[in-house]
Motif scaffolding. Structure first.
Motif: not given
Lengths: 367, 351
Positions: A1, A89-91, A94, B201, B205, B207, B275, B278, B280, B345-351
Motif C-alpha cells: 500500500m 466514535y466507536g471506541d 465500551r 461495513l 456505514e 463508505l 487501505g 488502515e 477505519l 466486535e472491532q470498533l473504529p478508533r477515534i484517530c
C-alpha cells in the motif's frame, strides 16, 4: 500500500536499529506521547528490537483513556433520554462510566450511533429535525478542529437540534505535569505527530527549554518511531534538549493555521479533569459562551457530579510513565478488556489494553 | 365503522396480492400457502421438497458406492444490509452451512431452511433472496429439502433471519479436526482475508471506496473435495467467519493445545482491504470472511495443497510446541506480538 509500506520496511528498520545501537552508551527512558504510537510500538513488536538500554514509556495521549468518568456518566444519561440520538466514535462505546457503558444504554433501547465524524452527526440532526442529536466530542488537538467545524456549521445553518458534549484535552499541560513530578522518569519525548499537524511545534519549544528535555515530533509508522527514537537518543547522548521534527511530511512549525483559527473561534481553554491524572489547570477545551446554544450540558441541564476512580487502578501512574501495565497486580486477572477496571484497559490505544492484546515478550509470562 | 371495514377486508381476499410480507403470511392460512407456493417451492423445486410432507425423507447414503459417516451442522444468518457487494443473506445462508460441512471433509447433500420474516419486508426482496439461495444451492451441489416460515411484527426483526441446517457425508478414512493438529503442521489460508467484513461495513456505514470491495462469500466444499482427491493430508480445516483468521486460529490453538506462529508478511490481504482497514483503524486479521478457510496440513502436503488451492492461497505459518494455546505473529520488522481474541466486535478508533 503506497505511503504505508514504505514506512514498514524490514530492511530499513534494521538500518535504524543498527544506528540506534551505535548511538546508545547508557540507559535512557523515552516516552511516546500518543496512544496511536503505543499501539504501533506494541503491534509491530518494536520494543524487543531495541537495545536493552532503551526503555519506552507509554504516555497520556489516549483520548478514550483520559476522558473522565463524570463525562461518561453524562454521556450515559444523555444517551438514555428518549428524545436523544447520541453519536460517538466507536471506541467510546465500551468505556465504562460509573454504571455501565454506552452499549448497555443501547441494549436498553437508547438511540446510540457510531459515527466517523462530527459532521456525520450534524447531518443526522439535519435529517431528523424531531430528534435531539448529541455528539460526544472527546480527544486531543487532533480531533478538536473537526468538532469545532461541526459547531461552526451548525451555528451558520441554524441547526437547532444539534449539540456537543465536550471533553477536549490538550497535550502540553499533561507533559508539563509529567515533567514536574518529583520522581520523573522521562528523559525524552516522542511528541504526537498528528497533534502537531494542527498545533505546530511552538508550544513544545517552551517545554524543551523549561524542563531541559529533548522532544521529537514523531509519526506513527514503525520507521517513523524508530527514526524518532534515534533522533531523541542522539540528543540525549549529546546532552542537547531541543525540539526536532521527524514527521516533516505532515507537520510544519506553525501547524494548520486555519484549523487553529477555528479552534479559537469555537473553544476556550479551561481546567479539565483527566481520568487517572486528576484536574490539570488550562488543560482542556470547552465551548465558548457564544456557542452555549450547542452545549449539551446546558441544553439538558446536566450537572457535573464527581465520580470516583477505582482505588485499585494504577492507570494514573501508567499514563505518567511511572509504572508499566505489568506492574499492576490486577493486570490480566481482575482487569482485562472484557471487564476493565481502569482507564488504560478500556481503549485499544490504552497501554494496558495494548499490552493485554498484543502481549509483547515482557508481558507474555504475566497473563 | 373502521372495525366493520376491517372485518370485511379479512372476509374478502383483496384483488391484488400484497407487495410486502404480512402477518397473515405466517398465519397458517391461505396467505401462507400462497407464499410457499409462490416463492419457496418454485425456487427450491426438488422431489423431496415437493412431496410437502412434515419431514423431508432422504437417503443419507445417496448411492450404493458412497459410504461414510453423517455430518450435521446448523447456523443462523442475520446481516444488515440484506444485500451487499458480492452477495446477500441468501447466499450466506447456503454457503455458510455448506462450508461448515466441508470443514469436516463432508460432501454436502441436503439443507433445511427456516425463515423468520419481518412484517413489511418487500416480497420482491424475499424473492431475490430465495432465488439467490436457489442459485447458491445449485452451485454448491445441495438440495434444500424442507423449510419453515414465521412472520414477526414490524420492528421485531431485521427484514429476514434465516437458519439453515446441513447434512453431509464424510467419506470413509477422512478425519479432519483440531484433535489431529500437531506441532510441525503448516498453516495455510485459501485466499486473501477480510473482503466480506469490509464489503458489508462499507454499505452499512455508507463508505464509498475508490475501488469497490466485494464479499468473498463462496462455497468451499468443491475445494475441500479437490484437496482430498489430490491426496492432500488435511489435519484441520476452519472457515474464517466472524472474528476472522485471529478467532479461527485461537480456537484451534486452544482446542488442540498447541501454539501457532504466523509470519505476518506472508498473510494475503488485498490492497483495497488493507487501505480500508488502515482508514477505519481495523485489523484485517480480525475481519470476517465468508469464503475462506485456514488449513493445517503436514509439511509433506504443503506443495500439493497450495497447487490445488490456486494462486490466492498462501502458507502463513506453522503449528509449534512453544507457547501452547497462544497465537504469536512475527511482524515484518522482526518483532512479534500475540494475536488475541477480541472482547467483541472491532470498533473504529477515534484517530
Amino acid at each position: 500500500m503506497k505511503y504505508v509500506d514504505e514506512y514498514r520496511s524490514g530492511a530499513e528498520a534494521r538500518r535504524f536499529i543498527a544506528a540506534i545501537r551505535r548511538v546508545v552508551t547508557r540507559p535512557w527512558s523515552i516516552m511516546e506521547v500518543c496512544g496511536g504510537q503505543t499501539h504501533a510500538i506494541v503491534r509491530f513488536g518494536i520494543e524487543e528490537l531495541l537495545p536493552p538500554e532503551v526503555s519506552l514509556l507509554h504516555g497520556p495521549g489516549c483520548p478514550v483513556c483520559v476522558t473522565p468518568c463524570e463525562i461518561l456518566d453524562q454521556a450515559l444519561a444523555l444517551a438514555g433520554r428518549p428524545e436523544v440520538t447520541f453519536c460517538s466514535y466507536g471506541d467510546m462505546l465500551r468505556v465504562p462510566g460509573s454504571d455501565g457503558d454506552l452499549f448497555t444504554v443501547k441494549a436498553k433501547g437508547g438511540d446510540v450511533r457510531v459515527v466517523y465524524s462530527a459532521l456525520d452527526a450534524l447531518a443526522l440532526a439535519r435529517q431528523n429535525p424531531a430528534r435531539e442529536v448529541v455528539f460526544l466530542a472527546v480527544g486531543f488537538e487532533t480531533t478538536a478542529p473537526a468538532h469545532a467545524m461541526a459547531a461552526h456549521r451548525a451555528r451558520i445553518d441554524r441547526v437547532r437540534n444539534f449539540s456537543l458534549l465536550v471533553s477536549h484535552v490538550l497535550v502540553p499541560p499533561a507533559l508539563a505535569a509529567i515533567l514536574s513530578a518529583s520522581d520523573r522518569r522521562v528523559d525524552g519525548f516522542l511528541a504526537a505527530g498528528h497533534v502537531c499537524t494542527i498545533m505546530g511545534t511552538d508550544e513544545y519549544e517552551r517545554l524543551a527549554r523549561d524542563y531541559g528535555v529533548p522532544i521529537v515530533v514523531t509519526g506513527f509508522e514503525p520507521l517513523d518511531l524508530l527514526q524518532g527514537i534515534h533522533m531523541c537518543l542522539r540528543q540525549l547522548e549529546e546532552g542537547r534538549a531541543v525540539v526536532t521534527n521527524q514527521y516533516e511530511r505532515a507537520v510544519g512549525p506553525r501547524g494548520n493555521e486555519a484549523a487553529r483559527r477555528l479552534l479559537h473561534e469555537v473553544f476556550e481553554v479551561v481546567p479539565r479533569r483527566w481520568r487517572g491524572l486528576g484536574e490539570l489547570p488550562a488543560s482542556g477545551l470547552a465551548l465558548r459562551p457564544s456557542f452555549a446554544a450547542f452545549d449539551a450540558t446546558l441544553r439538558f441541564g446536566m450537572s457535573a457530579g464527581a465520580a470516583a476512580e477505582p482505588a485499585e487502578c494504577i492507570s494514573g501512574l501508567v499514563l505518567q510513565g511511572r509504572k508499566r501495565p505489568t506492574d499492576c497486580p490486577a493486570f490480566g486477572t481482575r482487569c482485562t478488556p472484557d471487564s476493565p477496571v481502569g482507564a488504560t484497559m478500556v481503549s485499544a490505544e490504552g497501554a494496558c489494553a495494548a499490552y493485554f492484546r498484543y502481549r509483547p515478550r515482557s508481558a507474555r509470562d504475566v497473563v | 365503522m373502521s372495525s366493520d371495514r376491517e372485518r370485511l377486508a379479512s372476509a374478502c381476499p383483496t384483488q391484488h396480492p400484497p407487495s410486502t410480507v404480512q402477518l397473515a403470511h405466517g398465519g397458517g392460512g391461505r396467505r401462507m400457502r400462497q407464499l410457499i407456493e409462490g416463492v419457496f417451492l418454485p425456487a427450491f423445486a426438488n422431489p423431496t421438497l415437493l412431496a410437502r410432507h412434515d419431514s423431508a425423507v432422504v437417503d443419507v447414503v445417496p448411492d450404493v458406492t458412497s459410504r461414510g459417516r453423517v455430518a450435521l451442522t446448523t447456523d443462523s444468518y442475520v446481516v444488515k444490509p440484506l444485500f451487499f457487494p458480492g452477495g446477500d443473506i441468501g447466499r450466506l445462508a447456503v454457503f455458510g452451512t455448506v462450508n461448515d460441512l466441508a470443514m469436516a471433509g463432508a460432501r454436502p447433500l441436503h439443507l433445511t431452511a427456516a425463515f423468520i420474516l419481518e412484517e413489511g419486508l418487500a416480497l420482491a426482496a424475499l424473492r431475490r433472496i430465495v432465488e439467490s439461495m436457489r442459485d447458491a444451492a445449485t452451485e454448491a451441489g445441495v438440495a434444500i429439502v424442507t423449510g419453515d416460515t414465521k412472520v414477526v411484527d414490524r420492528g421485531k426483526g431485521d427484514g429476514v433471519f434465516i437458519t439453515t441446517t446441513g447434512v453431509g457425508l464424510v467419506p470413509p478414512g477422512v478425519d479432519i479436526g483440531p484433535h489431529r493438529v500437531q506441532p510441525g503442521d503448516a498453516v495455510l489460508v485459501s485466499g486473501d482475508l477480510g473482503r466480506h467484513g469490509i464489503a458489508v461495513l462499507s454499505v452499512r456505514e455508507g463508505l464509498a471506496f475508490a475501488s469497490p470491495i466485494e464479499s468473498d462469500c463462496a462455497a468451499l466444499a468443491s475445494c475441500v473435495a479437490a484437496l482430498l482427491a489430490a491426496g492432500v493430508t488435511l489435519h484441520c480445516l476452519r472457515d474464517l467467519t466472524r472474528g476472522g483468521l485471529a478467532a479461527a486460529l485461537n480456537e484451534i490453538a486452544m482446542d488442540a493445545n498447541v501454539g501457532v506462529l504466523l509470519d505476518e508478511p506472508a498473510i494475503p490481504v488485498s490492497e483495497p482491504v488493507r487501505g480500508a482497514c488502515e482508514l477505519l483503524g481495523l485489523d484485517p486479521l480480525h475481519v470476517a470472511c465468508e469464503g475462506r478457510m485456514t488449513l493445517m496440513v503436514p509439511a509433506a502436503s504443503v506443495e500439493r495443497a497450495l497447487a490445488t488451492l490456486g494462486s490466492g492461497a498462501a502458507r502463513i505459518g506453522q503449528v509449534v510446541e512453544a507457547h501452547p494455546r497462544v497465537v504469536v505473529l512475527k511482524t515484518g520488522l522482526g518483532g512479534s506480538h500475540t494475536l488475541d481474541l477480541l472482547a467483541g466486535e472491532q470498533l473504529p478508533r477515534i484517530c
